[in-house]
Scaffold this motif. Sequence first.
Motif, PDB file in Angstrom:
ATOM      1  N   PHE A 108     -74.299  20.220 -78.106  1.00 34.98           N
ATOM      2  CA  PHE A 108     -74.269  19.537 -77.238  1.00 34.98           C
ATOM      3  C   PHE A 108     -75.239  20.248 -76.122  1.00 34.98           C
ATOM      4  N   ARG A 109     -76.683  19.380 -75.426  1.00 33.41           N
ATOM      5  CA  ARG A 109     -77.568  20.126 -74.216  1.00 33.41           C
ATOM      6  C   ARG A 109     -76.656  18.916 -72.737  1.00 33.41           C
ATOM      7  N   ILE A 110     -77.092  19.668 -71.771  1.00 33.71           N
ATOM      8  CA  ILE A 110     -76.916  18.769 -70.765  1.00 33.71           C
ATOM      9  C   ILE A 110     -77.705  18.766 -69.307  1.00 33.71           C
ATOM     10  N   ALA A 111     -78.577  17.787 -69.113  1.00 36.88           N
ATOM     11  CA  ALA A 111     -79.117  18.472 -68.025  1.00 36.88           C
ATOM     12  C   ALA A 111     -78.588  18.112 -66.990  1.00 36.88           C
ATOM     13  N   ILE A 135     -74.205  23.715 -75.221  1.00 31.48           N
ATOM     14  CA  ILE A 135     -72.683  23.736 -74.977  1.00 31.48           C
ATOM     15  C   ILE A 135     -72.250  23.758 -76.709  1.00 31.48           C
ATOM     16  N   LYS A 136     -71.364  24.628 -77.406  1.00 35.68           N
ATOM     17  CA  LYS A 136     -71.838  24.867 -78.686  1.00 35.68           C
ATOM     18  C   LYS A 136     -70.215  25.007 -79.039  1.00 35.68           C
ATOM     19  N   LEU A 140     -69.408  27.710 -73.210  1.00 34.57           N
ATOM     20  CA  LEU A 140     -70.990  27.990 -72.133  1.00 34.57           C
ATOM     21  C   LEU A 140     -72.102  28.987 -72.585  1.00 34.57           C
ATOM     22  N   ALA A 141     -73.314  27.726 -73.959  1.00 33.78           N
ATOM     23  CA  ALA A 141     -73.682  28.631 -74.783  1.00 33.78           C
ATOM     24  C   ALA A 141     -75.281  29.570 -74.269  1.00 33.78           C
ATOM     25  N   VAL A 206     -67.170  22.498 -69.572  1.00 35.60           N
ATOM     26  CA  VAL A 206     -66.499  22.368 -70.475  1.00 35.60           C
ATOM     27  C   VAL A 206     -65.489  21.535 -70.869  1.00 35.60           C
ATOM     28  N   ASP A 207     -64.783  21.627 -69.659  1.00 34.42           N
ATOM     29  CA  ASP A 207     -64.120  21.659 -69.623  1.00 34.42           C
ATOM     30  C   ASP A 207     -63.392  19.749 -69.153  1.00 34.42           C
TER      31      ASP A 207
END
Length: 210
Positions: A108-111, A135-136, A140-141, A206-207
Amino acid sequence: MIKSLINNFKELNYMPREKLERKLNLKPVSKYFGPKDIKASEDVVLLHEELEAIHLMDSFCMYQEDAAKKMNVSRATFARIIKSARKKISLALITGKNIKVHEVKNEFRIAICSNKQDELVYAEPDAEYIWIILIKDYKLASQSCIKNPMYKNENEATCNVLPDVLYDYKVNYFMLNDIDYDLKISLIAKGIYPMLKEKIELDSLVDIFQ
């Protein structure tokens, strides 16, 4: 010969087990819950697998062993999942936080809006930059930074611009510390879910989803 056998034995015993794919059959009816009598300060992220565990144990009253088999996980893993789910739900109910159901499994992607391009400085939706973080597999990708079209833009409403931009970048979540009603509705209409957080650090991002 003996040394070779010992090395083979070590490799067999210390090889990490392949992670089993969870079987998630429940389709969430709603993905966002929160109090109506107060303004929630933050969101709690409930993973899809945690919602599934709650459903199996508390809706169907299944034993942990049976529920674990249903989800294709070990009993120990299921115990960890259900414990985490109940802790998050109780935290939201007691402290008045929102509950956001995270349905996407592994990517998923976070802005996040930032005042700086080379450093994440948490800011309002009209900040100069927008960081987009991938995040994959709960790691953190990658991360990228784009110019925010709302920066010093007084001619257009944020709710009419940002949702389309974030949608084009395949963003799943938009993190911010406050949000007005129009922007919230416009984001959700695009399948982008706002997450309220008072502060954000890149290293611990990520947590939030674990």
